[in-house]
Design an enzyme around this catalytic site. Structure first.
Site, PDB file in Angstrom:
ATOM      1  N   SER A  45     -17.536   1.441  51.269  1.00  0.00           N
ATOM      2  CA  SER A  45     -17.033   1.609  49.907  1.00  0.00           C
ATOM      3  C   SER A  45     -18.196   1.423  48.944  1.00  0.00           C
ATOM      4  O   SER A  45     -18.960   0.455  49.067  1.00  0.00           O
ATOM      5  CB  SER A  45     -15.934   0.587  49.614  1.00  0.00           C
ATOM      6  OG  SER A  45     -15.442   0.753  48.299  1.00  0.00           O
ATOM      7  N   GLU A  46     -18.324   2.333  47.975  1.00  0.00           N
ATOM      8  CA  GLU A  46     -19.513   2.300  47.115  1.00  0.00           C
ATOM      9  C   GLU A  46     -19.568   1.091  46.193  1.00  0.00           C
ATOM     10  O   GLU A  46     -20.598   0.835  45.573  1.00  0.00           O
ATOM     11  CB  GLU A  46     -19.643   3.592  46.299  1.00  0.00           C
ATOM     12  CG  GLU A  46     -18.504   3.876  45.360  1.00  0.00           C
ATOM     13  CD  GLU A  46     -17.575   4.932  45.915  1.00  0.00           C
ATOM     14  OE1 GLU A  46     -17.008   5.701  45.119  1.00  0.00           O
ATOM     15  OE2 GLU A  46     -17.395   4.989  47.153  1.00  0.00           O
ATOM     16  N   ASN A  47     -18.471   0.326  46.094  1.00  0.00           N
ATOM     17  CA  ASN A  47     -18.543  -0.886  45.277  1.00  0.00           C
ATOM     18  C   ASN A  47     -19.139  -2.068  46.045  1.00  0.00           C
ATOM     19  O   ASN A  47     -19.250  -3.159  45.507  1.00  0.00           O
ATOM     20  CB  ASN A  47     -17.179  -1.246  44.699  1.00  0.00           C
ATOM     21  CG  ASN A  47     -16.141  -1.515  45.764  1.00  0.00           C
ATOM     22  OD1 ASN A  47     -16.088  -0.830  46.771  1.00  0.00           O
ATOM     23  ND2 ASN A  47     -15.298  -2.503  45.547  1.00  0.00           N
ATOM     24  N   SER A  87     -25.421  -0.441  47.844  1.00  0.00           N
ATOM     25  CA  SER A  87     -24.449   0.516  48.360  1.00  0.00           C
ATOM     26  C   SER A  87     -24.860   1.947  48.025  1.00  0.00           C
ATOM     27  O   SER A  87     -24.813   2.839  48.873  1.00  0.00           O
ATOM     28  CB  SER A  87     -23.062   0.213  47.782  1.00  0.00           C
ATOM     29  OG  SER A  87     -22.094   1.078  48.324  1.00  0.00           O
TER      30      SER A  87
END
Length: 222
Positions: A45-47, A87
């Site tokens: 997840s990019e967070n 990320s």
């Protein structure tokens, strides 16, 4: 037409052992429910989470553990948590093996529009632009047509672009298509859906090869 769950099942057939996979919000998140048994896949997840687990039940919700779509998630064994800069370095560095994301429009040149519809509230473009620029293996998951019956597979996108000439495969509720040489190439059609219906709802140039086949699913899945 395929249900949302069936679309997720079909995408799950593209997973391979050892893959690092980014799942966009909406239908793509459902792919996590259909990872084949015994296959080791790390969801990113990019967070800032690598190794998302199953969605939590009510007794195990942690409000601080969320995915990019603000849904509460869990972390599987071996997961890593880091800041969003790391990320996105992972994404921009090409270290994600497969990206699955939704879209409003895709065209025959492989362009994608997925972040803004004029006149509607926009939360932000999110990480989609980085994902389509940094990933080599992308599957777009979307409905074939809008609620008004207008095709989303176009000769040219009409909305603001997320990425240019970056999409090669599209899975809709009617079909699996590849984009080649300025056309949508029909590879699989959903059970019970006719090629004539797919052609009618595809505004962009469509090629139907002789070896096109009906989509299939493992017998253990509905």
């Amino acid at each position: 037409m395929l249900t949302r769950e069936q679309m997720a099942m079909r995408v799950a057939q593209e997973l391979r052992d050892g893959y690092y996979v980014n799942l966009g919000i909406g239908i793509p998140t459902l792919v996590a429910n259909y990872i084949p048994a015994g296959m080791d896949v790390m969801l990113q997840s990019e967070n800032g989470l690598l190794g998302m687990g199953a969605f939590p039940d009510e007794d195990n919700v942690d409000a601080d553990m969320i995915n990019a779509g603000k849904q509460t998630v869990t972390a599987r064994t071996g997961a890593a948590i880091f800041d969003s800069a790391q990320s996105f370095a992972m994404i921009r560095g090409g270290h994600v093996d497969l990206t699955v994301l939704g879209a409003f429009e895709v065209d025959v040149e492989g362009n994608i529009a997925s972040w803004m519809i004029p006149g509607k509230v926009v939360k932000g473009m999110g990480g989609a632009m980085d994902l389509v620029a940094g990933a080599q293996n992308i599957i777009v998951v979307m409905t074939h047509a809008s609620k008004r019956g207008e095709s989303k597979l176009l000769p040219r996108c009409t909305l603001s672009l997320t990425g240019v000439a970056c999409i090669r495969r599209v899975l809709t509720d009617l079909a699996l298509l590849e984009i080649e040489n300025g056309a949508f190439v029909l590879r699989e059609y959903a059970p019970g859906v006719s090629i004539e219906e797919i052609a009618r709802k595809t505004a962009g140039r469509l090629i139907v090869p002789d070896d096109v086949r009906e989509m299939s699913f493992p017998e253990t899945q509905p």
